[in-house]
Scaffold this motif. Structure first.
Motif, PDB file in Angstrom:
ATOM      1  N   ALA A 234     -11.561   0.948 -22.586  1.00 26.22           N
ATOM      2  CA  ALA A 234     -11.750   2.315 -23.074  1.00 26.22           C
ATOM      3  C   ALA A 234     -10.432   3.070 -23.183  1.00 26.22           C
ATOM      4  O   ALA A 234     -10.373   4.148 -23.789  1.00 26.22           O
ATOM      5  CB  ALA A 234     -12.702   3.072 -22.144  1.00 26.22           C
ATOM      6  N   SER A 235      -9.349   2.491 -22.652  1.00 24.48           N
ATOM      7  CA  SER A 235      -8.049   3.166 -22.669  1.00 24.48           C
ATOM      8  C   SER A 235      -7.261   2.940 -23.956  1.00 24.48           C
ATOM      9  O   SER A 235      -6.165   3.490 -24.109  1.00 24.48           O
ATOM     10  CB  SER A 235      -7.200   2.694 -21.481  1.00 24.48           C
ATOM     11  OG  SER A 235      -7.791   3.062 -20.259  1.00 24.48           O
ATOM     12  N   GLY A 236      -7.766   2.125 -24.856  1.00 26.17           N
ATOM     13  CA  GLY A 236      -7.049   1.867 -26.098  1.00 26.17           C
ATOM     14  C   GLY A 236      -7.952   1.229 -27.134  1.00 26.17           C
ATOM     15  O   GLY A 236      -9.123   0.948 -26.870  1.00 26.17           O
ATOM     16  N   THR A 237      -7.397   0.999 -28.310  1.00 28.10           N
ATOM     17  CA  THR A 237      -8.151   0.340 -29.372  1.00 28.10           C
ATOM     18  C   THR A 237      -8.001  -1.170 -29.261  1.00 28.10           C
ATOM     19  O   THR A 237      -7.108  -1.678 -28.563  1.00 28.10           O
ATOM     20  CB  THR A 237      -7.651   0.790 -30.747  1.00 28.10           C
ATOM     21  OG1 THR A 237      -6.305   0.287 -30.938  1.00 28.10           O
ATOM     22  CG2 THR A 237      -7.664   2.308 -30.875  1.00 28.10           C
ATOM     23  N   ALA A 238      -8.857  -1.900 -29.970  1.00 30.44           N
ATOM     24  CA  ALA A 238      -8.787  -3.361 -29.946  1.00 30.44           C
ATOM     25  C   ALA A 238      -7.424  -3.859 -30.432  1.00 30.44           C
ATOM     26  O   ALA A 238      -6.872  -4.835 -29.905  1.00 30.44           O
ATOM     27  CB  ALA A 238      -9.907  -3.948 -30.801  1.00 30.44           C
ATOM     28  N   ALA A 239      -6.846  -3.178 -31.421  1.00 27.43           N
ATOM     29  CA  ALA A 239      -5.557  -3.588 -31.959  1.00 27.43           C
ATOM     30  C   ALA A 239      -4.421  -3.362 -30.965  1.00 27.43           C
ATOM     31  O   ALA A 239      -3.335  -3.950 -31.110  1.00 27.43           O
ATOM     32  CB  ALA A 239      -5.270  -2.826 -33.253  1.00 27.43           C
ATOM     33  N   GLU A 240      -4.646  -2.530 -29.962  1.00 29.38           N
ATOM     34  CA  GLU A 240      -3.606  -2.221 -28.978  1.00 29.38           C
ATOM     35  C   GLU A 240      -3.649  -3.127 -27.752  1.00 29.38           C
ATOM     36  O   GLU A 240      -2.810  -2.999 -26.859  1.00 29.38           O
ATOM     37  CB  GLU A 240      -3.734  -0.758 -28.539  1.00 29.38           C
ATOM     38  CG  GLU A 240      -3.437   0.236 -29.660  1.00 29.38           C
ATOM     39  CD  GLU A 240      -3.772   1.663 -29.284  1.00 29.38           C
ATOM     40  OE1 GLU A 240      -3.102   2.574 -29.791  1.00 29.38           O
ATOM     41  OE2 GLU A 240      -4.720   1.874 -28.490  1.00 29.38           O
ATOM     42  N   VAL A 241      -4.608  -4.059 -27.691  1.00 28.72           N
ATOM     43  CA  VAL A 241      -4.728  -4.956 -26.543  1.00 28.72           C
ATOM     44  C   VAL A 241      -3.777  -6.137 -26.710  1.00 28.72           C
ATOM     45  O   VAL A 241      -3.801  -6.843 -27.717  1.00 28.72           O
ATOM     46  CB  VAL A 241      -6.173  -5.470 -26.404  1.00 28.72           C
ATOM     47  CG1 VAL A 241      -6.274  -6.523 -25.300  1.00 28.72           C
ATOM     48  CG2 VAL A 241      -7.119  -4.309 -26.117  1.00 28.72           C
ATOM     49  N   ARG A 242      -2.918  -6.349 -25.708  1.00 26.04           N
ATOM     50  CA  ARG A 242      -2.019  -7.509 -25.724  1.00 26.04           C
ATOM     51  C   ARG A 242      -2.666  -8.700 -25.029  1.00 26.04           C
ATOM     52  O   ARG A 242      -2.608  -9.818 -25.536  1.00 26.04           O
ATOM     53  CB  ARG A 242      -0.697  -7.163 -25.046  1.00 26.04           C
ATOM     54  CG  ARG A 242       0.266  -8.353 -24.959  1.00 26.04           C
ATOM     55  CD  ARG A 242       1.593  -7.955 -24.313  1.00 26.04           C
ATOM     56  NE  ARG A 242       2.361  -7.101 -25.206  1.00 26.04           N
ATOM     57  CZ  ARG A 242       3.334  -6.286 -24.803  1.00 26.04           C
ATOM     58  NH1 ARG A 242       3.619  -6.191 -23.513  1.00 26.04           N
ATOM     59  NH2 ARG A 242       4.013  -5.572 -25.668  1.00 26.04           N
ATOM     60  N   ARG A 243      -3.266  -8.468 -23.877  1.00 26.32           N
ATOM     61  CA  ARG A 243      -3.931  -9.568 -23.182  1.00 26.32           C
ATOM     62  C   ARG A 243      -4.885  -9.026 -22.128  1.00 26.32           C
ATOM     63  O   ARG A 243      -4.770  -7.885 -21.680  1.00 26.32           O
ATOM     64  CB  ARG A 243      -2.934 -10.535 -22.539  1.00 26.32           C
ATOM     65  CG  ARG A 243      -2.073  -9.937 -21.455  1.00 26.32           C
ATOM     66  CD  ARG A 243      -1.218 -10.994 -20.776  1.00 26.32           C
ATOM     67  NE  ARG A 243      -0.368 -10.423 -19.749  1.00 26.32           N
ATOM     68  CZ  ARG A 243       0.221 -11.111 -18.780  1.00 26.32           C
ATOM     69  NH1 ARG A 243       0.030 -12.427 -18.701  1.00 26.32           N
ATOM     70  NH2 ARG A 243       0.992 -10.516 -17.879  1.00 26.32           N
ATOM     71  N   LEU A 244      -5.809  -9.886 -21.726  1.00 25.85           N
ATOM     72  CA  LEU A 244      -6.723  -9.620 -20.624  1.00 25.85           C
ATOM     73  C   LEU A 244      -6.229 -10.411 -19.415  1.00 25.85           C
ATOM     74  O   LEU A 244      -5.806 -11.558 -19.550  1.00 25.85           O
ATOM     75  CB  LEU A 244      -8.151 -10.057 -20.970  1.00 25.85           C
ATOM     76  CG  LEU A 244      -8.734  -9.577 -22.296  1.00 25.85           C
ATOM     77  CD1 LEU A 244     -10.170 -10.101 -22.442  1.00 25.85           C
ATOM     78  CD2 LEU A 244      -8.688  -8.074 -22.423  1.00 25.85           C
ATOM     79  N   VAL A 245      -6.301  -9.790 -18.249  1.00 27.22           N
ATOM     80  CA  VAL A 245      -5.899 -10.466 -17.014  1.00 27.22           C
ATOM     81  C   VAL A 245      -7.095 -10.483 -16.073  1.00 27.22           C
ATOM     82  O   VAL A 245      -7.509  -9.448 -15.544  1.00 27.22           O
ATOM     83  CB  VAL A 245      -4.705  -9.760 -16.343  1.00 27.22           C
ATOM     84  CG1 VAL A 245      -4.297 -10.530 -15.083  1.00 27.22           C
ATOM     85  CG2 VAL A 245      -3.533  -9.636 -17.306  1.00 27.22           C
ATOM     86  N   LEU A 246      -7.680 -11.668 -15.899  1.00 30.74           N
ATOM     87  CA  LEU A 246      -8.808 -11.835 -14.987  1.00 30.74           C
ATOM     88  C   LEU A 246      -8.284 -12.132 -13.588  1.00 30.74           C
ATOM     89  O   LEU A 246      -7.446 -13.026 -13.409  1.00 30.74           O
ATOM     90  CB  LEU A 246      -9.698 -12.998 -15.437  1.00 30.74           C
ATOM     91  CG  LEU A 246     -10.490 -12.828 -16.730  1.00 30.74           C
ATOM     92  CD1 LEU A 246     -11.114 -14.150 -17.126  1.00 30.74           C
ATOM     93  CD2 LEU A 246     -11.565 -11.782 -16.572  1.00 30.74           C
TER      94      LEU A 246
END
Length: 364
Positions: A138-150
């Motif tokens: 919710a803190s940014g748009t899909a285009a602004e996501v660099r990576r997910l960290v599980l």
């Protein structure tokens, strides 16, 4: 929407199910249980039905699927364990209700059938890691996501070398330092198969490439996962380990249920650690990424072979370190059918993988 949200709970007698009912019991002005389904614990199921005034109940996966199709609900929470959750997940997505998904296997093994049914906003993850990611996104748009960290707790054997795991016992594998879970999930946490499955689930839920999904070991289980954005900011969701928080969000997304969990005590000192994953000792995540990239029936084969291997480990027929190699061997044995698999093809792959796994185990 006005009035109480009508909840149909699948897997009501398991860990997720009983905690879901705790959340509902504390918020009866907000939620109403309209149906319950469980596996074999009929006594507890009957007690739950009486406590919440529920007449629509079911035992077994097929009966649970029928219940989903027959009972009107605003949200279906699928807390069934393993491949048995596939039919109920499909039934939920074919109806109008929101699907609160705690049964990761149904998405992972059923992706060729389930993914096309996933309209935006229809699936809310209940796994703590994916709930955390959904909140952070919710803190940014899909285009602004660099990576997910599980984040991964590391399970019962965090920090152990591969050589030291040669003779570990089922009891040791079930001694998880943080979470109270069932046999399958706890063992999968010890092998990190569970984290591998979660990587595939994250890819399917959030449409992020596998190369942009990382796993980091965080023993304290307070940071539940993170999203790194293109500007260098990393947004993390932190809370004490308590599944009632992601469960409550699953029941009423995107709204929060006040008081459902205790916040972090910021008046006390805390130390949080983060360590890279030891892929030599725990190769399951890397194998899961290969499986996820391959798609088709490969995730179904991966999951089914692992379930058989886990049962064999707890029966004393397979060593802990042989679980993931057995899965890899079955993946090489069970062929990928031509064309996109339908539900029948996925179930056939599941059956073939279990049969192949059992043959390998029997030959040892």
């Amino acid at each position: 929407m006005t009035g109480r949200r009508r909840v149909l709970l699948l897997g009501s007698t398991g860990s997720i199910g009983t905690q879901t009912l705790d959340v509902i019991a504390a918020n009866r002005d907000r939620f109403e249980v309209v149906g319950l389904a469980a596996g074999r614990n009929r006594a507890l199921l009957d007690q739950q039905a009486e406590r919440f005034g529920v007449t629509a109940i079911a035992e077994g996966a097929e009966a649970a699927e029928a219940l989903v199709r027959d009972v009107e609900a605003d949200v279906v929470l699928n807390g069934i364990t393993g491949a048995a959750g596939l039919g109920p997940t499909i039934a939920a997505l074919e109806g109008p209700a929101t699907l609160a998904l705690a049964n990761k296997e149904s998405l992972i093994i059923g992706a060729p059938v389930v993914k096309p049914l996933m309209a935006p906003g229809r699936v809310v993850p209940v796994d703590s890691e994916h709930s955390a990611i959904a909140q952070c996104l919710a803190s940014g748009t899909a285009a602004e996501v660099r990576r997910l960290v599980l984040t991964a707790s590391g399970g019962a054997f965090r920090g152990r070398s591969r050589a030291s795991l040669q003779h570990v016992t089922p009891a040791e594998a079930l001694a998880h330092p943080t979470w109270d879970m069932g046999l399958m999930v706890t063992t999968n946490t010890a092998t990190l198969v569970n984290k591998g499955l979660e990587v595939i689930e994250a890819h399917l839920l959030f449409d992020v490439p596998f190369d942009a999904i990382e796993v980091v070991v965080h023993a304290q289980s307070v940071i539940h996962s993170m999203v790194e954005f293109t500007d260098g900011a990393t947004i993390a969701q932190a809370s004490p380990p308590d599944m009632r928080l992601p469960i409550s969000l699953g029941l009423d997304w995107p709204h929060r249920v006040p008081g459902v969990g205790a916040p972090i005590d910021w008046t006390s000192a805390h130390t949080w650690t983060f360590e890279p994953l030891d892929e030599d000792a725990f190769p399951a995540v890397g194998l899961a990424k290969q499986v996820g990239r391959a798609g088709g029936t490969r995730p179904a084969v991966f999951n089914a072979a692992n379930e058989q291997a886990v049962h064999a480990f707890h029966a004393g027929r397979l060593a802990f370190l042989d679980i993931v190699p057995l899965v890899e061997a079955v993946l090489a044995t069970v062929p990928e059918p031509s064309g996109a698999p339908d539900r029948g093809g996925l179930l056939e792959a599941d059956r073939a993988a279990r049969e192949a796994a059992d043959a390998v185990i029997a030959a040892r």
